[in-house]
Design an enzyme around this catalytic site. Structure first.
Site, PDB file in Angstrom:
ATOM      1  N   LEU A  64      40.624  42.214  44.613  1.00  0.00           N
ATOM      2  CA  LEU A  64      41.104  42.344  43.230  1.00  0.00           C
ATOM      3  C   LEU A  64      40.146  41.722  42.221  1.00  0.00           C
ATOM      4  O   LEU A  64      39.392  40.809  42.554  1.00  0.00           O
ATOM      5  CB  LEU A  64      42.494  41.697  43.139  1.00  0.00           C
ATOM      6  N   PRO A  65      40.209  42.213  40.955  1.00  0.00           N
ATOM      7  CA  PRO A  65      39.134  41.893  40.012  1.00  0.00           C
ATOM      8  C   PRO A  65      39.199  40.541  39.321  1.00  0.00           C
ATOM      9  O   PRO A  65      38.181  40.070  38.837  1.00  0.00           O
ATOM     10  CB  PRO A  65      39.270  43.013  38.968  1.00  0.00           C
ATOM     11  N   THR A  94      37.071  37.160  44.902  1.00  0.00           N
ATOM     12  CA  THR A  94      36.524  35.846  44.544  1.00  0.00           C
ATOM     13  C   THR A  94      37.472  35.231  43.529  1.00  0.00           C
ATOM     14  O   THR A  94      37.641  35.756  42.429  1.00  0.00           O
ATOM     15  CB  THR A  94      35.118  35.996  43.917  1.00  0.00           C
ATOM     16  N   LYS A 169      31.405  30.880  48.737  1.00  0.00           N
ATOM     17  CA  LYS A 169      31.084  32.116  48.001  1.00  0.00           C
ATOM     18  C   LYS A 169      30.504  31.798  46.612  1.00  0.00           C
ATOM     19  O   LYS A 169      29.559  32.447  46.159  1.00  0.00           O
ATOM     20  CB  LYS A 169      32.368  32.951  47.886  1.00  0.00           C
ATOM     21  N   LYS A 238      32.674  35.679  35.756  1.00  0.00           N
ATOM     22  CA  LYS A 238      33.790  34.993  36.422  1.00  0.00           C
ATOM     23  C   LYS A 238      33.258  34.058  37.511  1.00  0.00           C
ATOM     24  O   LYS A 238      33.639  32.889  37.582  1.00  0.00           O
ATOM     25  CB  LYS A 238      34.735  36.037  37.046  1.00  0.00           C
TER      26      LYS A 238
HETATM   27  P1  NAD Z   1      36.819  46.598  40.871  1.00  0.00           P
HETATM   28  O1  NAD Z   1      37.247  46.283  39.483  1.00  0.00           O
HETATM   29  O2  NAD Z   1      35.890  47.737  41.108  1.00  0.00           O
HETATM   30  O3  NAD Z   1      38.110  46.861  41.791  1.00  0.00           O
HETATM   31  C1  NAD Z   1      39.342  46.215  41.609  1.00  0.00           C
HETATM   32  C2  NAD Z   1      40.443  47.193  41.946  1.00  0.00           C
HETATM   33  O4  NAD Z   1      41.692  46.500  41.796  1.00  0.00           O
HETATM   34  C3  NAD Z   1      40.483  48.418  41.019  1.00  0.00           C
HETATM   35  O5  NAD Z   1      40.559  49.599  41.789  1.00  0.00           O
HETATM   36  C4  NAD Z   1      41.750  48.201  40.202  1.00  0.00           C
HETATM   37  O6  NAD Z   1      42.376  49.415  39.812  1.00  0.00           O
HETATM   38  C5  NAD Z   1      42.597  47.418  41.174  1.00  0.00           C
HETATM   39  N1  NAD Z   1      43.682  46.666  40.530  1.00  0.00           N
HETATM   40  C6  NAD Z   1      43.653  46.037  39.332  1.00  0.00           C
HETATM   41  N2  NAD Z   1      44.869  45.455  39.101  1.00  0.00           N
HETATM   42  C7  NAD Z   1      45.635  45.741  40.176  1.00  0.00           C
HETATM   43  C8  NAD Z   1      46.968  45.420  40.536  1.00  0.00           C
HETATM   44  N3  NAD Z   1      47.765  44.699  39.723  1.00  0.00           N
HETATM   45  N4  NAD Z   1      47.456  45.882  41.709  1.00  0.00           N
HETATM   46  C9  NAD Z   1      46.653  46.638  42.540  1.00  0.00           C
HETATM   47  N5  NAD Z   1      45.393  46.976  42.256  1.00  0.00           N
HETATM   48  C10 NAD Z   1      44.884  46.525  41.079  1.00  0.00           C
HETATM   49  O7  NAD Z   1      36.219  45.244  41.458  1.00  0.00           O
HETATM   50  P2  NAD Z   1      35.219  45.094  42.703  1.00  0.00           P
HETATM   51  O8  NAD Z   1      33.820  45.152  42.234  1.00  0.00           O
HETATM   52  O9  NAD Z   1      35.686  45.992  43.799  1.00  0.00           O
HETATM   53  O10 NAD Z   1      35.495  43.560  43.096  1.00  0.00           O
HETATM   54  C11 NAD Z   1      36.679  43.172  43.764  1.00  0.00           C
HETATM   55  C12 NAD Z   1      36.543  41.712  44.163  1.00  0.00           C
HETATM   56  O11 NAD Z   1      35.418  41.565  45.055  1.00  0.00           O
HETATM   57  C13 NAD Z   1      36.280  40.784  42.980  1.00  0.00           C
HETATM   58  O12 NAD Z   1      36.992  39.579  43.159  1.00  0.00           O
HETATM   59  C14 NAD Z   1      34.792  40.553  43.023  1.00  0.00           C
HETATM   60  O13 NAD Z   1      34.431  39.311  42.440  1.00  0.00           O
HETATM   61  C15 NAD Z   1      34.533  40.590  44.506  1.00  0.00           C
HETATM   62  N6  NAD Z   1      33.169  41.034  44.869  1.00  0.00           N
HETATM   63  C16 NAD Z   1      32.593  42.131  44.291  1.00  0.00           C
HETATM   64  C17 NAD Z   1      31.318  42.515  44.675  1.00  0.00           C
HETATM   65  C18 NAD Z   1      30.617  43.713  44.062  1.00  0.00           C
HETATM   66  O14 NAD Z   1      29.408  43.886  44.304  1.00  0.00           O
HETATM   67  N7  NAD Z   1      31.300  44.563  43.313  1.00  0.00           N
HETATM   68  C19 NAD Z   1      30.633  41.792  45.662  1.00  0.00           C
HETATM   69  C20 NAD Z   1      31.262  40.715  46.256  1.00  0.00           C
HETATM   70  C21 NAD Z   1      32.534  40.336  45.854  1.00  0.00           C
END
Ligand code: NAD
Length: 299
Positions: A64-65, A94, A169, A238
């Protein structure tokens, strides 16, 4: 095994797909219908809320974001805490150690175990199964989910205290953020002095300045001017903010962290949270009055 998966974004979608391809049965949920459709096509069941996911399976994963969304999905009305079958909540997001420990304590009151499992390695790593998967939580529950987590990459058990994997992390992402900010300044300086940025990157990669920005982000998305690495400025901001808070809370010097945080705050203000985090280069370019791109290729 039967697994619930909540949050099918840049990271969650490929991770969920890999679980299905490895033979696990998934129940998925996302607030966006367009995120759910591809997983449905691969055979996943679709739930109507996080609580509905947690009614159907013992193990629920989430990617989740934001901290607020992780808390909402875990603890609030319609959250997994209200599920009838759930035994463990594996948070791949994270969130920082404070929020992880907070979620852990509240879920524990309902006999639900929280496992921290933040990941590193980007969207490409999520698709290929080459992520670093950092885990903290009770060993017995880690043992239950370890095979499933192995589908994402290499699993590192960091410890058994809630939040330890989050601290790991944040240390990692601070270094990644710093590499990106520092490389942007170094290359902009060279370009302003008349150097070719592509040559600079080649030299740095053959020398001691080599880092994840020079080996990955600059060649693939900065020099090509695509700025589409797949990680948003909001997420990097973040992570660095959480890292500064973590260091301050522990009484650890954070001068470099705080300075890097400023750079991401500027980027967020000027290009918006939805911009790709490689936009930090454009923030530096504006101040330097130069454009970093492949020699001879106008952006
Ligand atoms: P993202 O924004 O692409 O995906 C988040 C998803 O959560 C979206 O599909 C959104 O619709 C969904 N969402 C939002 N609110 C919601 C709710 N109430 N219920 C259900 N679903 C909901 O983010 P991401 O890039 O996939 O990152 C996700 C996590 O992974 C974050 O914590 C980020 O810090 C971590 N992360 C990301 C990366 C990267 O390269 N993108 C790498 C490592 C870690």
């Amino acid at each position: 095994m039967d697994i619930g998966f909540i949050g099918l974004g840049n990271m969650g979608a490929p991770m969920a797909r890999r679980l299905i391809e490895a033979g696990h049965k998934l129940v998925v949920y996302d607030t966006r219908n367009d995120a759910v459709a591809p997983l449905l096509a691969l055979g996943a069941q679709v739930a109507s809320s996080p609580a509905d996911v947690a009614d159907r399976v013992e193990t629920v994963m989430a990617s989740l974001p934001s901290l607020q969304v992780s808390k909402k999905v875990a603890l609030e009305e319609g959250g997994v805490i209200h599920g009838k079958r759930i035994k463990r909540f594996v948070d791949l997001s994270t969130t920082g150690s404070r929020v992880a420990a907070e979620i852990c304590a509240v879920l524990a009151k309902k006999n639900i175990v929280q496992i921290d499992s933040p990941v590193s390695g980007g969207v490409g790593g999520a698709a290929k199964g080459t992520l670093a998967v950092m885990v903290s939580g009770p060993q017995a529950d880690i043992d239950v989910v370890k095979d499933a987590l192995n589908v994402f990459g290499t699993v590192f058990v960091i410890g058994h205290k809630p939040g330890m994997a989050q601290t790991m992390k944040l240390a990692n992402n601070f270094l990644s953020a710093t590499a990106m900010a520092a490389t942007s300044e170094a290359v902009a300086m060279g370009v302003k002095a008349g150097l070719d940025p592509a040559v600079m990157i080649d030299v740095i990669n053959a020398g001691s300045g080599r880092n994840t920005a020079t080996t990955g982000k600059f060649p693939s998305t900065v020099l090509t001017r695509t700025f589409d690495y797949g990680f948003t400025t909001a997420l990097m901001l973040k992570d660095v903010r959480l890292c500064v808070e973590e260091a301050r809370g522990l009484g650890v010097p954070n001068a470099v962290m705080s300075s890097v945080l400023n750079e991401w705050e500027f980027t967020n203000t000027e290009f918006g949270g939805d911009s790709d985090f490689t936009a930090i280069v454009k923030m530096i370019e504006r101040r330097a009055g130069v454009v970093v791109g492949k020699a001879g290729k106008k952006p």
